[in-house]
Design a protein around this motif. Structure first.
Motif, short mmCIF file in Angstrom:
data_model
loop_
_atom_site.label_atom_id
_atom_site.label_comp_id
_atom_site.label_asym_id
_atom_site.label_seq_id
_atom_site.Cartn_x
_atom_site.Cartn_y
_atom_site.Cartn_z
N LEU A 159 8.07 -45.98 42.73
CA LEU A 159 8.10 -47.22 41.96
C LEU A 159 8.72 -48.36 42.75
N ARG A 160 8.29 -49.58 42.47
CA ARG A 160 8.96 -50.77 42.96
C ARG A 160 10.06 -51.14 41.97
N THR A 161 10.94 -52.05 42.36
CA THR A 161 12.00 -52.49 41.47
C THR A 161 12.07 -54.01 41.47
N SER A 162 12.49 -54.57 40.34
CA SER A 162 12.61 -56.02 40.23
C SER A 162 13.96 -56.53 40.72
N ALA A 163 14.89 -55.63 41.03
CA ALA A 163 16.23 -56.05 41.47
C ALA A 163 16.12 -56.75 42.82
N ARG A 164 16.62 -58.00 42.91
CA ARG A 164 16.54 -58.75 44.15
C ARG A 164 17.49 -58.21 45.22
N ASN A 165 18.64 -57.69 44.79
CA ASN A 165 19.63 -57.21 45.74
C ASN A 165 19.54 -55.69 45.86
N GLN A 166 19.10 -55.23 47.02
CA GLN A 166 18.97 -53.81 47.29
C GLN A 166 19.78 -53.51 48.55
N LEU A 167 20.93 -52.90 48.38
CA LEU A 167 21.88 -52.72 49.46
C LEU A 167 22.05 -51.24 49.77
N SER A 168 21.85 -50.87 51.02
CA SER A 168 22.01 -49.47 51.41
C SER A 168 23.46 -49.17 51.71
N GLY A 169 23.87 -47.94 51.44
CA GLY A 169 25.24 -47.54 51.71
C GLY A 169 25.38 -46.03 51.59
N ARG A 170 26.64 -45.58 51.60
CA ARG A 170 26.92 -44.15 51.46
C ARG A 170 28.04 -43.95 50.47
N VAL A 171 27.94 -42.88 49.72
CA VAL A 171 28.97 -42.55 48.73
C VAL A 171 30.26 -42.16 49.47
N VAL A 172 31.36 -42.79 49.06
CA VAL A 172 32.67 -42.49 49.63
C VAL A 172 33.43 -41.52 48.73
N ALA A 173 33.40 -41.79 47.42
CA ALA A 173 34.14 -40.95 46.48
C ALA A 173 33.52 -41.09 45.10
N ILE A 174 33.74 -40.08 44.26
CA ILE A 174 33.28 -40.09 42.88
C ILE A 174 34.46 -39.75 41.98
N GLN A 175 34.79 -40.70 41.09
CA GLN A 175 35.94 -40.52 40.20
C GLN A 175 35.45 -40.34 38.77
N PRO A 176 35.72 -39.17 38.13
CA PRO A 176 35.29 -38.95 36.75
C PRO A 176 35.98 -39.92 35.79
N GLN A 177 35.20 -40.44 34.82
CA GLN A 177 35.73 -41.32 33.77
C GLN A 177 35.08 -40.93 32.45
N GLY A 178 35.65 -39.92 31.79
CA GLY A 178 35.05 -39.46 30.55
C GLY A 178 33.67 -38.89 30.81
N ARG A 179 32.65 -39.42 30.12
CA ARG A 179 31.28 -38.97 30.33
C ARG A 179 30.60 -39.72 31.48
N ASN A 180 31.33 -40.65 32.09
CA ASN A 180 30.79 -41.44 33.20
C ASN A 180 31.47 -41.06 34.50
N ASP A 181 30.92 -41.56 35.59
CA ASP A 181 31.54 -41.43 36.91
C ASP A 181 31.62 -42.81 37.54
N LEU A 182 32.72 -43.06 38.25
CA LEU A 182 32.86 -44.28 39.03
C LEU A 182 32.59 -43.91 40.48
N VAL A 183 31.47 -44.39 41.00
CA VAL A 183 31.02 -44.01 42.34
C VAL A 183 31.39 -45.13 43.31
N GLU A 184 32.19 -44.80 44.31
CA GLU A 184 32.57 -45.78 45.33
C GLU A 184 31.60 -45.68 46.49
N ILE A 185 31.07 -46.84 46.90
CA ILE A 185 30.01 -46.89 47.93
C ILE A 185 30.45 -47.81 49.06
N GLU A 186 30.29 -47.35 50.27
CA GLU A 186 30.55 -48.19 51.44
C GLU A 186 29.24 -48.74 51.96
N LEU A 187 29.15 -50.07 52.03
CA LEU A 187 27.95 -50.74 52.51
C LEU A 187 28.02 -50.91 54.02
N ALA A 188 26.91 -51.32 54.60
CA ALA A 188 26.89 -51.65 56.03
C ALA A 188 27.93 -52.73 56.30
#
Length: 254
Positions: free
Chosen positions: A113-142
């Motif tokens: 699929l294509r996406t309508s999001a104008r900002n598409q930034l590549s990166g890598r996951v640094v850490a994942i912090q659980p928050q209840g039923r969600n996760d806070l994913v930390e990403i390092e960009l170029a």
């Protein structure tokens, strides 16, 4: 799957971008290359910005001087990507020949699929912090800048996210809010700093603001002209783009 392969696949689905890169290599000019590829000058730069952001480095380099006042050329990475696309094109042709039915091709189309999001930034996951039923994913960009994405635990598992996993962060242009660097930053929001490269006004809506970053990434924000005037922001000004972790969508290569 490598990031270069993912980019080459994007080119395969958007052939005008292939033509644009090929014409830049031949013409040495964005203006002439865009015309030859059947794109407007703005659409050409939109495509280049998006590809540069996904690559995390410049695929097209501006050249200075000469009779025409400068031009453009493919970087070494851009040339490598174009060569990789040619190889993938050959593989794709063989794949399509082996497809058993038209339904097979329709399935492939739905998966890519294509996406309508104008900002598409590549990166890598640094850490994942659980928050209840969600996760806070930390990403390092170029370039080393970091952002956070808040996604559901189910999404984390579905995307098979883990430290070191490559991801693409998608952020709609309307989700970015801009502030002068002299204004206090909101610690609850993601912060990306840069400078205003260009402001493209519209007669019947928000202006498109292009923001350059030291890493070579480019952001696009939609901002009402009245707000730009109130903030006193204009081309060349340093600026901070802010957005909530919940406004960051994540994708991974298939």
């Amino acid at each position: 799957m490598s990031l270069s392969t993912t980019l080459a696949q994007q080119l395969a689905r958007r052939p005008q971008r292939v033509a644009l890169l090929e014409q830049i290599a031949v013409q040495g000019s964005i203006t002439r290359a865009a015309k030859a590829a059947g794109l407007s000058y703005k659409a050409a730069w939109d495509a280049i910005d998006e590809l540069n952001n996904l690559a995390g480095r410049s695929l097209v380099e501006r050249t200075v001087g000469g009779k025409g006042g400068g031009g453009a050329r493919l970087s070494a990475e851009g040339e490598r990507l174009l060569a990789l696309y040619k190889r993938l094109e050959s593989l794709q042709a063989r794949l399509l020949e082996s497809a058993e039915s038209e339904q097979d091709l329709e399935l492939l189309g739905r998966l890519m699929l294509r996406t309508s999001a104008r900002n598409q930034l590549s990166g890598r996951v640094v850490a994942i912090q659980p928050q209840g039923r969600n996760d806070l994913v930390e990403i390092e960009l170029a370039g080393g800048a970091r952002i956070q994405a808040q996604i559901t635990r189910d999404s984390t598992e579905k995307l098979e996210l883990a430290a070191g996993r490559g991801v693409v962060a998608l952020i709609k242009a309307g989700w970015l809010s801009l502030d002068a660097l002299s204004s206090p930053a909101d610690p609850q929001l993601n912060q990306l700093e840069g400078w205003i490269e260009q402001i493209l006004p519209a007669d019947d809506g928000p202006s498109e603001v292009r923001i350059g970053m030291a890493s070579g990434l480019t952001l696009c924000a939609l901002v009402e002209p009245e707000l730009l005037a109130k903030l006193g922001l204009q081309g060349g000004d340093p600026v901070r783009a802010q957005f909530a972790p919940g406004q960051v969508l994540l994708g991974t290569p298939l």
